[in-house]
Structures are given as structure tokens and as C-alpha cells.
Design an enzyme around this catalytic site. Structure first.
Site, PDB file in Angstrom:
ATOM      1  N   SER A   1       0.852  -1.184   0.000  1.00  0.00           N
ATOM      2  CA  SER A   1       0.000   0.000   0.000  1.00  0.00           C
ATOM      3  C   SER A   1       0.889   1.236   0.000  1.00  0.00           C
ATOM      4  O   SER A   1       1.885   1.293   0.726  1.00  0.00           O
ATOM      5  CB  SER A   1      -0.917  -0.016   1.216  1.00  0.00           C
ATOM      6  OG  SER A   1      -1.887   1.007   1.106  1.00  0.00           O
ATOM      7  N   GLU A   2       0.527   2.236  -0.818  1.00  0.00           N
ATOM      8  CA  GLU A   2       1.409   3.386  -1.064  1.00  0.00           C
ATOM      9  C   GLU A   2       1.780   4.160   0.199  1.00  0.00           C
ATOM     10  O   GLU A   2       2.796   4.835   0.238  1.00  0.00           O
ATOM     11  CB  GLU A   2       0.747   4.347  -2.063  1.00  0.00           C
ATOM     12  CG  GLU A   2      -0.506   5.034  -1.497  1.00  0.00           C
ATOM     13  CD  GLU A   2      -1.255   5.862  -2.534  1.00  0.00           C
ATOM     14  OE1 GLU A   2      -1.035   5.667  -3.733  1.00  0.00           O
ATOM     15  OE2 GLU A   2      -2.072   6.696  -2.118  1.00  0.00           O
ATOM     16  N   ASN A   3       0.917   4.075   1.227  1.00  0.00           N
ATOM     17  CA  ASN A   3       1.195   4.827   2.446  1.00  0.00           C
ATOM     18  C   ASN A   3       2.189   4.127   3.355  1.00  0.00           C
ATOM     19  O   ASN A   3       2.359   4.546   4.506  1.00  0.00           O
ATOM     20  CB  ASN A   3      -0.106   5.151   3.186  1.00  0.00           C
ATOM     21  CG  ASN A   3      -0.911   3.922   3.518  1.00  0.00           C
ATOM     22  OD1 ASN A   3      -1.084   3.047   2.687  1.00  0.00           O
ATOM     23  ND2 ASN A   3      -1.395   3.843   4.733  1.00  0.00           N
TER      24      ASN A   3
ATOM     25  N   SER B   1       8.371   3.618  -0.017  1.00  0.00           N
ATOM     26  CA  SER B   1       7.165   3.122  -0.680  1.00  0.00           C
ATOM     27  C   SER B   1       7.170   3.465  -2.173  1.00  0.00           C
ATOM     28  O   SER B   1       6.869   2.609  -3.016  1.00  0.00           O
ATOM     29  CB  SER B   1       5.923   3.711  -0.011  1.00  0.00           C
ATOM     30  OG  SER B   1       4.774   3.086  -0.515  1.00  0.00           O
TER      31      SER B   1
END
Lengths: 219, 225
Positions: A54-56, A96
């Protein structure tokens, strides 16, 4: 032709998600975009180890927590609470997007407004002047993931095909889409344009071509 | 003796003046330095440029700062949220300017700003409206867009624990933009749940070394949204 249309039953969103999940190989590192693609996370087969990123800043994302296990410091790209699997890791945004842009993701699954036969993707803005523009991490995934799968209904609510020769909406990335999962069919994007992988029940290729309004190669 | 700790949030923001550029950590509510933002609202500098991933959720944090009319420009990647009605209204009525930046470009521009890099070529956004008017270059057969660093006057970030040297550790996905923003501002201000004695943070686990941090204030636990 009318009989083909009467027997046709489009895949539901869950069936589309199941179809994508079944095509993800063991060990794949996968980013799931916000919106419709989030359904794929719930359909992953338990007998395969698949790493959701997940990008976060997490990898090894697990399912939604129970109502008593919600931690608002542990969320996904859609800002919903999630869990971390054993072996999962947390990192900052630099790491990320190093993963996302640097070619370290096997598959990104994104929603779309339009996909063109040359693989161009439009999924962040329409030409509506009143809409608030927002792009998030979509452009980074478009250039950075080894494969981009799109999940979308083939037609808009007014029946216009989202499979196009050239996108009329602002682009997210050029020539980046490798496969499109729709409610009508699964298509590969090839050098020769769209190529059929699988048809929804009750649909034939000619009817699909007519509804999509675009050339589609036979498998 | 080095002591970067401050007794309260108000004393952390007293020198923030009109027209400042401020990095604000957080991804949605996770990592959002709500208490520092409340102090900033009370100090009320005007014409601020705010760099943050989102443009505020609900009525707290960044949304409250926008509602207070202190922000001239937002630099962010994803201002469109179901609960970002404060920004929506200001943007539609022309009261706040928006610079939309793909999230990875936002991160890399901050990284470049913090790392002393003059500019960089990225594939992100090539051929899209984001790249309009920007210099491009083909490198090894691939197309790239030239992007410039972001450097700010202040960074307001949230971490889990800190010490008097400014060393920080974070909690889960509340880490997000904190570490990179800490590097890209002239003055970095961190709110933490608690300040721990020097030497008690495992040096292998410190995520932001204190050299990047100027002020640390303890908020107490239960500060998560």
C-alpha cells in the site's frame, strides 16, 4: 444477435475481482488501487502467499480488522483500517515510492475512466471543470509497476464504451496497461490492440466488438 | 546541553510568519499533527503555502487550518476525498490555489529538497497534463520529466516518541511523510506522544535522527484521531 444479448449476463464486480485474484501468481507483490480494485483483496486465494503493498507505507497487508481491533495508525491507501500479516513491514513514503516507481511491484490493479488500444490509461480526471483534480499515486504505478491490470465496467452508466482508440480524458500514463478486466470480457493489450482472453457467459465476440465499439482480436 | 524539547505547542510555532511555506505530515488522519496545527491556527499567520498529501479531512487538522482562511496555496497529490468539503468549497470559490503533484513526485521533490539535489528526471507523468511545459529528456530509451525540489520554512510532523536530541520513532503507517518532510524544512517541529530519556531509543530503530529535528513537544497518548 438479439438472442446473444438476451442470454448475456455480465460478471458482477465480485466475479471480476475473483477472476483477477485467480490470475495473480504465488509470491507476487501487488498494489491494489482505491475504489473497485479493493474488492480483489477479499478474493485472494488462501493457499497462495501474495504480498499486498500500500502506497502509504506497508507491505504484507492483511484483511480488515474486527470492530475491536481498529487502529487508525494502520490504514491503507483508501484510508481504511487494515491489518498486517506476520512478516509484514512498515516504511516511509520514500521507500514506498521507490518500490512503486522503481519496478519492484509485479502488478498494480487500477480503476479507469478509459483504456486505449495502445495501452494508454486515463483514470485520474475527467474533463468536468467542477471536479476537484486528484491523482495520488496512480501516475507512479502506471510507469513503475511491471504489469498494470485495469478493473472497470466496460460501459459508462450511459452506455458509452470505456475501451477507446485514443483516450479523450487526461492521461495517467502512456502505453502502460497490460490487461483489462471488465464485466463483459477480459482483454489483453497487445501490439495489435485489444485481444480477447475470456468472454462473460452468453456473450459472443461479435456482440462484444459491437458493444465495445472497437477492434478486438480473436484469442 | 542540547535540549530541543518545548513545554507546549504554542511555543513551537511563535516564529511562523505570514507567507511561510509549511510541510504538514500525514496521510489522511494517520500522522497528521493535529495539535501543532491547532497551535498554528491560534498563532494565525496568513497567506501560507501548505505542502501535504491531502487537503484535509472532516473539520479537524488541515481542514481547520483551511477553514480559518490562513492558506493561500495547497501543494498536494490527492485533495479529492468524500470528507474534504472544506477544501472543495474554498477551491471552487477561488479562495485557495492548488498545485496538484503526483504522490511519488511530491515525495521525491521533498527528498531532493532535503538531500541537496538540484533537480531530477522522473518517468512519472510523462505525456500527461502534469508534464505540460516541463523539460523532458530521453535517457536509455525512456522518457523522463524534469522536476524541481521542494524546500520549506517549516515542517510540522507527528511521531510516536522522541528524545531531547530530536531523535524520532514513528507508529505504524503514521510514519508516511514524516521522515522525508523532516529533512526538507529549515525548521522541523515534531509532536510526539511522549518524550523519552536520551539513550532509551534503540539506535538501530531510530527512523529520524535528531539532526533533522529542531523542536519536539509531547502531546500525550490518545492523540490519534
Amino acid at each position: 444477435m438479439s438472442s446473444a444479448a438476451t442470454d448475456f449476463k455480465p460478471w458482477t464486480r465480485i466475479e471480476m475481482a475473483q477472476r483477477i485474484a485467480a490470475d495473480i501468481p504465488e509470491g507476487a507483490v501487488v498494489n491494489i488501487g482505491i475504489g473497485m480494485p479493493e474488492l480483489v483483496a477479499d478474493c485472494l486465494p488462501e493457499d497462495k502467499e501474495i504480498l499486498l503493498q500500500s502506497e502509504n507505507g506497508l507491505i504484507g497487508m492483511g484483511p480488515k480488522p474486527g470492530p475491536n481491533a481498529i487502529d487508525w495508525d494502520l490504514i491503507n491507501a483508501g484510508k481504511q483500517p487494515v491489518t498486517l500479516l506476520p512478516g509484514g513491514a512498515i516504511f516511509d513514503h520514500v521507500t514506498s515510492f521507490t518500490m512503486m516507481r522503481g519496478g519492484h511491484l509485479d502488478i498494480a490493479i487500477l480503476g479507469a475512466f478509459q483504456v486505449a488500444e495502445n495501452g494508454d490509461l486515463a483514470n485520474w480526471a475527467t474533463n468536468d471543470p467542477n471536479a476537484i483534480p486528484a491523482v495520488g499515486g496512480a501516475m507512479d504505478l502506471a510507469v513503475g509497476a511491471r504489469q498494470v491490470f485495469v478493473m472497470m465496467e466496460m460501459l459508462t452508466k450511459t452506455g458509452v464504451s470505456k475501451l477507446v482508440q485514443r483516450c479523450s480524458y487526461p492521461l495517467t500514463g502512456l502505453g502502460c496497461v497490460s490487461r483489462v478486466y471488465t464485466d463483459h470480457a477480459v482483454l489483453d493489450v497487445t501490439e495489435a490492440g485489444f485481444s480477447l482472453r475470456q468472454l462473460a457467459p452468453g456473450l459472443d465476440l461479435d456482440t462484444l466488438r459491437q458493444r465495445a465499439g472497437i477492434a478486438i482480436q480473436a484469442p | 546541553m542540547i535540549d530541543k524539547t518545548r513545554a507546549d505547542t504554542a511555543s513551537c510555532v511563535t516564529d511562523i510568519a505570514d507567507g511561510a511555506t509549511i510541510l504538514v505530515g500525514g496521510f489522511g488522519g494517520a500522522g497528521m499533527p493535529h495539535e501543532l496545527i491547532d497551535a498554528l491556527i491560534a498563532k494565525a499567520p496568513r497567506d501560507l503555502t501548505i505542502v501535504s498529501n491531502n487537503a484535509g479531512n472532516g473539520t479537524k487538522g488541515l481542514a481547520a487550518l483551511l477553514a480559518a482562511g490562513l492558506v493561500r496555496k495547497m501543494v498536494c497529490s490527492f485533495p479529492r476525498q468524500a470528507d474534504s468539503f472544506v477544501f472543495d468549497e474554498l477551491y471552487r470559490s477561488g479562495k485557495v490555489e492548488l498545485e496538484l503533484v503526483p504522490q511519488g513526485n511530491l515525495v521525491e521533490r521533498l527528498r531532493a529538497g532535503g538531500a541537496g539535489i538540484g533537480a531530477f528526471f522522473t518517468p512519472t507523468g510523462f505525456g500527461t497534463p502534469i508534464a505540460a511545459g516541463k523539460e523532458t529528456r530521453e535517457i536509455d530509451g525512456r522518457q523522463y520529466v524534469l522536476e524541481y525540489p521542494i524546500r520549506a520554512d517549516y515542517a510540522l510532523i507527528k511521531a510516536h516518541q522522541g528524545d531531547r536530541w530530536g531523535n524520532l520513532v514513528y507508529r505504524k503507517t503514521a510514519r508516511n511523510f514524516g521522515p522525508v518532510m523532516a529533512t526538507a524544512a529549515r525548521i522541523t517541529i515534531a509532536q510526539v506522544e511522549d518524550i523519552v530519556p536520551l539513550g532509551s531509543l534503540d539506535p538501530e530503530a531510530i527512523v529520524t535522527p535528531g539532526a533533522f529535528v529542531d523542536r519536539v513537544v509531547a502531546i500525550g497518548t490518545g492523540a490519534a484521531q
